[in-house]
Design an enzyme around this catalytic site. Structure first.
Site, PDB file in Angstrom:
ATOM      1  N   SER A   1      10.911  -1.873   7.222  1.00 38.15           N
ATOM      2  CA  SER A   1      11.698  -0.671   6.938  1.00 38.15           C
ATOM      3  C   SER A   1      13.119  -0.850   7.479  1.00 38.15           C
ATOM      4  CB  SER A   1      10.994   0.558   7.542  1.00 38.15           C
ATOM      5  OG  SER A   1      11.547   1.742   7.051  1.00 38.15           O
TER       6      SER A   1
ATOM      7  N   GLU B   1      10.543  -3.773  -1.154  1.00 38.35           N
ATOM      8  CA  GLU B   1       9.695  -2.582  -1.132  1.00 38.35           C
ATOM      9  C   GLU B   1      10.567  -1.387  -0.782  1.00 38.35           C
ATOM     10  OE1 GLU B   1       8.793  -0.548   1.698  1.00 38.35           O
ATOM     11  OE2 GLU B   1      10.164  -1.656   3.009  1.00 38.35           O
TER      12      GLU B   1
ATOM     13  N   HIS C   1       5.514   0.433   2.675  1.00 41.62           N
ATOM     14  CA  HIS C   1       5.119   1.604   3.447  1.00 41.62           C
ATOM     15  C   HIS C   1       3.722   2.028   2.999  1.00 41.62           C
ATOM     16  CE1 HIS C   1       9.394   1.539   4.335  1.00 41.62           C
ATOM     17  NE2 HIS C   1       9.203   2.465   5.247  1.00 41.62           N
TER      18      HIS C   1
END
Length: 314
Positions: free
Chosen positions: A104, A214, A286
């Protein structure tokens, strides 16, 4: 795996229960937790002041060899710290056996380190979601077995071995092939924000790479826009393959009128050279069932219309 050293370089924890539940689960596996106090820090929306978070990151250069470091969570905050990170010192610690894991917002640190030093980090689980997830009733959910198995293999054996059996719809003329190249990437939003900065690995570093992406909470049109940015910046056409992981937790609207993530990928597919495949369904992002991926390692990707394998040793 005897111990894990925690860091909180980005957002503050959204609740008190998640990090404590994650710590309790890891301890139940016989893993000692170092620097647990970082999960309690709060400064505005961040897990501490810029000075505290920067100091914690730079302390990685002084940790013992063989230490395993894990980020608490993502959010936002590392971009503020990039100019003052001790890249060389941390890279030296990694060469001595330090292993650093997160994803992230942690993408900014990982790609900055790769750009500056070439050091390998692990894009994988973090404390809060992966070890301290809760269901709707608030009960803690045990860590995903797939995630935990691959994380242990990455830490203990420095090996990645994953097979994905899923139809591949965006290969264009690249129907099947075996690719060997640098494995790199991360969160799309964070990565796109590094374009034009010294913290994104250069075209030379990533030429013919295996590029994974992602994201979460991003509508397909925003995903398309960021992919367009990477395409127009020359990043996508520099790769041997683009591998898409999870793009989750977004909401489609009535006025989308059939526009979807598939349509967004199709638009990029049409503009991308036909010899560069776009692969989907990489178990990463995630989501609970995530791989641990060595950012900056040489990897082998073997793909066809029915799926792909991704392997690396580092």
């Amino acid at each position: 795996m005897k111990s894990i050293h925690l860091i909180a370089p980005s957002g503050a924890s959204l609740d008190d229960k998640s990090p404590l539940a994650g710590i309790d689960w890891l301890k139940s596996q016989g893993i000692a937790i170092q620097n647990a106090e970082c999960v309690q820090r709060v400064h505005e929306r961040f897990a501490g002041s810029d000075e505290a978070r920067l100091s914690e990151l730079n302390c990685l250069a002084r940790l013992k060899s063989k230490t395993i470091v894990m980020a608490m969570r993502g959010g936002y905050g590392i971009h503020r710290l990039l100019p003052d990170i001790d890249w060389a010192g941390i890279a030296q610690s990694i060469s001595n056996g330090l292993q650093v894991c997160g994803h992230s917002d942690f993408t900014a640190f990982q790609l900055g380190l790769l750009a500056k030093t070439g050091a390998i980090t692990l894009s994988g689980p973090m404390l809060n979601y992966d070890f301290g997830r809760a269901d709707e009733s608030g009960r803690t959910i045990p860590p995903d077995e797939f995630m935990w198995r691959h994380f242990q293999t990455a830490i203990q054996e420095q090996t990645l071995d994953c097979s994905v059996s899923a139809p591949q719809s965006y290969l264009a003329k690249a129907s099947c092939n075996k690719i060997i190249g640098i494995l790199w990437g991360g969160n799309l939003t964070v990565l796109a924000g590094l374009v034009g900065t010294p913290y994104l690995p250069s075209v030379h570093q990533t030429k013919n790479g295996i590029f994974f992406l992602e994201d979460v909470n991003e509508h397909p049109y925003r995903i398309e826009r960021m992919l367009m940015q990477l395409l127009d910046a020359g990043v996508l056409e520099n790769q041997a393959a683009i591998v898409l992981g999870g793009f989750s937790a977004y909401r489609l609207y009535d006025h989308d009128k059939g526009y979807s993530l598939d349509r967004a990928i199709e638009v990029i597919r049409k503009r991308l050279p036909e010899n560069i495949p776009i692969l989907t369904d990489l178990p990463f992002g995630h989501q609970a069932n995530k791989l641990t991926l060595p950012v900056g390692a040489q990897a082998t990707l073997d793909y066809s219309a029915s799926g792909f394998t991704l392997k690396a040793n580092w």
